[in-house]
Design a protein around this motif. Structure first.
Motif, short mmCIF file in Angstrom:
data_model
loop_
_atom_site.label_atom_id
_atom_site.label_comp_id
_atom_site.label_asym_id
_atom_site.label_seq_id
_atom_site.Cartn_x
_atom_site.Cartn_y
_atom_site.Cartn_z
N ARG A 185 67.08 78.86 72.37
CA ARG A 185 66.79 78.34 73.63
C ARG A 185 65.03 78.50 74.16
O ARG A 185 64.23 78.17 74.00
N LEU A 213 61.50 69.21 80.16
CA LEU A 213 62.46 69.24 79.00
C LEU A 213 63.12 70.86 78.41
O LEU A 213 63.80 69.85 76.81
N VAL A 214 62.27 72.22 78.38
CA VAL A 214 62.80 72.74 78.29
C VAL A 214 64.44 72.66 78.67
O VAL A 214 65.13 73.55 77.45
N ALA A 215 64.74 71.74 79.88
CA ALA A 215 66.10 72.52 79.95
C ALA A 215 67.14 71.17 79.95
O ALA A 215 68.41 71.67 79.88
N GLU A 216 66.66 70.20 78.84
CA GLU A 216 67.22 68.91 78.64
C GLU A 216 67.73 69.32 76.76
O GLU A 216 67.29 70.13 76.11
N MET A 217 68.73 68.28 76.27
CA MET A 217 69.25 68.87 75.53
C MET A 217 68.31 67.36 74.03
O MET A 217 67.75 66.49 74.90
N GLY A 218 67.91 68.04 72.92
CA GLY A 218 67.12 67.26 72.04
C GLY A 218 65.51 67.16 72.16
O GLY A 218 65.15 68.57 72.32
N PHE A 219 65.31 67.34 70.42
CA PHE A 219 63.91 67.75 69.93
C PHE A 219 63.54 66.37 69.16
O PHE A 219 64.56 65.90 68.73
N TYR A 244 72.31 74.68 74.73
CA TYR A 244 72.01 73.89 76.31
C TYR A 244 73.54 74.89 77.30
O TYR A 244 73.41 74.44 78.37
N ASP A 293 71.12 73.03 69.76
CA ASP A 293 70.56 73.37 70.61
C ASP A 293 71.80 72.88 71.76
O ASP A 293 71.37 73.24 72.91
N ILE A 349 57.65 74.04 72.92
CA ILE A 349 57.16 73.22 73.82
C ILE A 349 55.82 74.03 75.32
O ILE A 349 55.15 73.24 75.14
N ILE A 393 60.55 70.70 65.93
CA ILE A 393 60.98 69.92 67.12
C ILE A 393 59.73 69.44 68.06
O ILE A 393 60.33 68.35 68.31
N LEU A 416 61.86 63.83 71.99
CA LEU A 416 61.36 65.20 73.22
C LEU A 416 60.12 64.57 73.15
O LEU A 416 58.79 64.83 73.53
N LYS A 445 62.95 76.70 71.59
CA LYS A 445 62.54 75.31 71.81
C LYS A 445 61.90 75.49 73.02
O LYS A 445 60.62 75.02 73.15
#
Lengths: 577, 202
Positions: free
Chosen positions: B157, A409-415, B138, B134, B164, B65, A419, B160
């Protein structure tokens, strides 16, 4: 001036001395002790007790100072610049099993990755555990191709010892009937997952000369009574093996061989003892013992024995021999041939392919399998169909399929809420296979003693001049292309080949620096792994390897160790040593 | 959506309830100072790299987030303090600089957009800005995927990823949102997902 203060000479005299307590040292200790020899095991590093000293065993990701043991970047820079090159060795979960580079430096003419652990058990705690037999395709290759020197042994010499080692330590695997990868004595194989099952069916259907099997690994899936008596149990699929396993579910010195050795009451295990020299008596033409530097006090003590096993790991046994100079051996102990320190080999890796897998959304697995799939060598098998003109020898692949986790999920867009929902869901399947290629012995791939750089113990260090050559580079092209081809043939998407920068040593399979051979002029050890010029010294770690094959080497080290221990005891009884 | 009173309360809680009058005035006024440094910046394992005002911005972003729903969110597991600790003790100066200038930038962007600080934007406005970042991170990360040596990360990045990471490796994140079992027992290779339920946290 030596201070021989550690008791009387008699108290420092044993039947056998084993230098090193890693995988081969532990095994040598077990066999020599079980055969009745009073055995001193010398380990340069600290004491490690099975179970009790696996300090991170039960830790959760949130119990570490940083998530799941991440080591702060300034500590990595300061202590682990070389050890971290694997990408997985440096982590608080297991940093205590690896040396600090600033304490144990070495010098590189070209990049060489020397990953080490100095403590009781050595790298047997952190090894990859993959266990494959060699075949005569491997033992005969040097002779047939005129490469290096011929192995003085063949498969038949080792087969009973492979049997013995597999039975005792436990290897889980599947019989395949392949001539290039002889079957062994296996405990039940671990499972494939849903994607791997389909990969296997499709690749084997498309390429009849290729096979996909489950990794053969030194984990217990159905322990024997003998193993249970040692306190060993079934693998619990934690896949946190490098922390050490309190279940003793994988083979390690600490959890198996040293326990067995200890049960005989014949073993004296002495940590913090750096062996700096093999003592050679020119009149007797024998080694009489070893000189030991205390790791803390630097005090020097001598120990004596009738037979000595060097199991200090390939490059440290070589260091010890290079460091043991005498009038008889001015270029290092047993080094009449000038082959000591030469022919450094590893398995070159970091090349293969990955792909995305559509579907299988309703399939998953239970547990974290500490093992992968294996694709045995399918090139240059001695028939016309598999012959390659661009390289000699071959390679195997290790890999596997799995479902991605939250990390994706770190590499994907969106939150936001979306998410968050995704965190609980297994992600798509991905698959990857990476090659392990045979590296040929090259005489000028060598280590030499370097007195200009001293380690924390004040001892000289090694200097490396090792590289892969055209044969390996050509092989790597095929390793990538064949990996891409198989993943594509299986119908997977977005196939991506890779060929990452490789430094010799990255495979942590360094070997070959005191090779076996038939002729003392061109080799260091004879067919029993005895030093040609001093037969009461055996060298049974990876030093003895005359060629590398493409399979993980430890099982062969252990088989050779067991065979040598048996030989030594028999020879001692006959008064031959 | 979090109102300013709640935001202040949370900021105060994660600072140990000792938020200074000056800092709270700064938060309410929008703290437009650039560079956004108004507190101590010692570096150590206990954190304390981020200033109180930076912490409130991080708090706000972490909350967007991974929000609290019927399960815990980023703020419930202490993600802002975690990010501070990572910056102080885990990363090197490069990432600290990225974060510091990134946090200054979001405030400058809010000023340009609405003439107020990031914290004074409505929740929706904050989310809109974050969506822009974001997309930026990306594209930037993709464009630099094969650059050697890897360039410094985009600040969002970093925000985020740390949110996570902090959440998923917390006890609540791992055990309440995922299936966490350190010692699963003998491996079974092909099992219906319905039998397992959630993704494995490890």
């Amino acid at each position: 001036m030596q201070h021989l203060s550690q008791g009387t000479r008699e108290a420092r005299t044993f039947d056998a001395i084993v230098v090193g307590s890693g995988l081969t040292g532990g095994w040598a200790a077990k066999d020599l002790c079980e055969k009745g020899l009073k055995t001193l095991v010398l380990e340069r590093g600290r004491k490690v007790e099975h179970g009790k000293d696996y300090t991170t065993f039960a830790k959760n990701p949130w119990d570490f100072r940083y998530p799941n043991g991440r080591t702060p970047q300034d500590e990595v820079e300061k202590h682990y610049q070389k050890q971290q090159r694997t990408g997985y060795t440096v982590n608080d979960q297991w940093n205590h099993w690896f040396v600090k580079d600033d304490e144990h430096p070495y010098t590189e003419t070209k990049r060489f990755d020397w990953i080490r652990g100095y403590h009781v058990g050595g790298r047997s705690i952190t090894w990859g555990r993959q266990s494959y037999r060699w075949s005569d395709l491997d033992f005969e290759a040097n002779a047939k191709e005129g490469v290096g020197v011929d192995w003085p042994v063949r498969y038949a010499d080792l087969a009973p010892w492979y049997d013995y080692v597999e039975r005792w330590m436990g290897v889980s695997g599947s019989k395949e009937g392949l001539p290039q990868l002889p079957d062994g004595i296996f405990q039940p194989p671990m499972d494939f997952n849903a994607v791997e099952k389909d990969l296997k069916a499709r690749v084997e259907g498309r390429y009849p000369e290729r096979r996909i099997t489950i990794g053969r690994t030194a984990h217990l899936t159905k322990p024997t009574g003998e193993q249970m008596k040692l306190g060993r149990g079934t693998c619990q699929s934690r896949n946190l093996c490098m922390r050490g396993c309190v279940f003793g579910a994988y083979m390690s010195s600490n959890g198996a061989s040293l326990i067995a050795a200890d049960h005989t009451d014949n073993m004296t295990l002495q940590p913090d003892s750096i062996v700096t020299e093999v003592i050679f008596d020119a009149k007797l033409n024998k080694a009489t013992g070893v000189r030991v530097q205390d790791a803390h006090t630097k005090e020097i003590t001598e120990y004596y024995a009738k037979v000595i096993f060097l199991c200090a790991s390939t490059l440290n046994s070589t260091w010890l021999m290079l460091h043991s100079k005498s009038d008889r051996f001015p270029n290092g102990f047993g080094n009449d041939s000038d082959e000591l320190g030469r022919n450094v080999m590893d398995h070159h890796l970091g090349v293969g392919a990955q792909a995305d897998v559509d579907g299988y959304e309703d399939r998953y697995y239970s547990g974290r399998r500490p093992n992968g799939i294996y694709i045995p060598r399918f090139r240059n098998l001695g028939d016309g169909g598999t012959k390659r003109n661009d390289f000699a020898r071959g390679y195997g692949y290790q890999g596997g399929a799995s479902r991605t986790g939250w990390q994706r999920l770190v590499a994907e867009m969106g939150f936001g809420k979306e998410l968050k929902d995704d965190i609980s869901e297994p992600g798509p399947w991905t698959i990857g296979i990476g090659g392990f290629g045979e590296m040929l012995p090259y005489r000028d791939n060598r280590v030499t003693m370097n007195s200009d750089v001293k380690d924390i113990d004040g001892l000289p260090t090694l200097k490396f001049d090792v590289s892969i050559r055209q044969n390996e580079l050509n092989m790597r092209k095929d390793m990538q292309a064949s990996a891409e081809e198989m993943l594509a043939a299986a119908g997977f998407k977005n196939v991506r080949g890779f060929d990452r920068p490789y430094g010799p040593g990255l495979g942590i399979h360094e070997m070959g620096t005191a090779r076996m051979g038939r002729d003392p002029k061109t080799s260091v050890l004879n067919s029993w792994a005895q030093v040609h010029a001093c037969t009461n010294v055996y060298v049974t770690d990876g030093s003895f390897m005359t060629s590398a094959a493409c399979v993980n080497p430890s099982l062969t080290y252990l088989a050779m160790t067991a065979r040598a221990a048996d030989h030594a005891v028999t020879a001692l009884k006959r008064g031959e040593l | 959506m979090m109102d300013r009173r709640e935001l202040l309360h949370r900021a105060s809680m994660l600072l140990g309830g000792t938020i200074s009058a000056g800092a709270s005035a700064g938060i309410l006024a929008g703290c437009v100072a650039t560079p956004w440094v108004d507190g101590p910046t010692p570096v150590g394992a206990t954190g304390n790299f981020l200033t109180p005002m930076e912490m409130t911005a991080i708090t706000s972003m972490a909350d967007h987030i991974i929000p609290k729903t019927d399960t815990p969110g980023a703020l419930d597991v202490g993600v802002p303090a975690f990010i501070d600790r990572m910056l102080a003790g885990y990363y090197l100066q490069r990432e600290r600089d990225v974060m510091r200038s990134g946090l200054a930038r979001i405030n400058a962007d809010a000023q340009a957009l609405r003439g107020v600080s990031f914290l004074q934007l409505t929740s929706d406005e904050q989310v809109e800005l974050m969506k822009r970042y974001d997309r930026e991170q990306y594209d930037y990360t993709r464009a630099n995927a094969t650059t050697q040596p890897p360039p410094a990360p985009h600040f969002f990045r970093l925000v985020k990823e740390l949110t996570i990471l902090g959440f998923c490796s917390s006890e609540a994140g791992a055990t309440k949102l995922m299936s966490y079992n350190q010692t699963p027992g003998p491996y079974r290779g092909d099992v219906p997902l319905s039998e397992i339920g959630k993704v494995s946290a490890l």
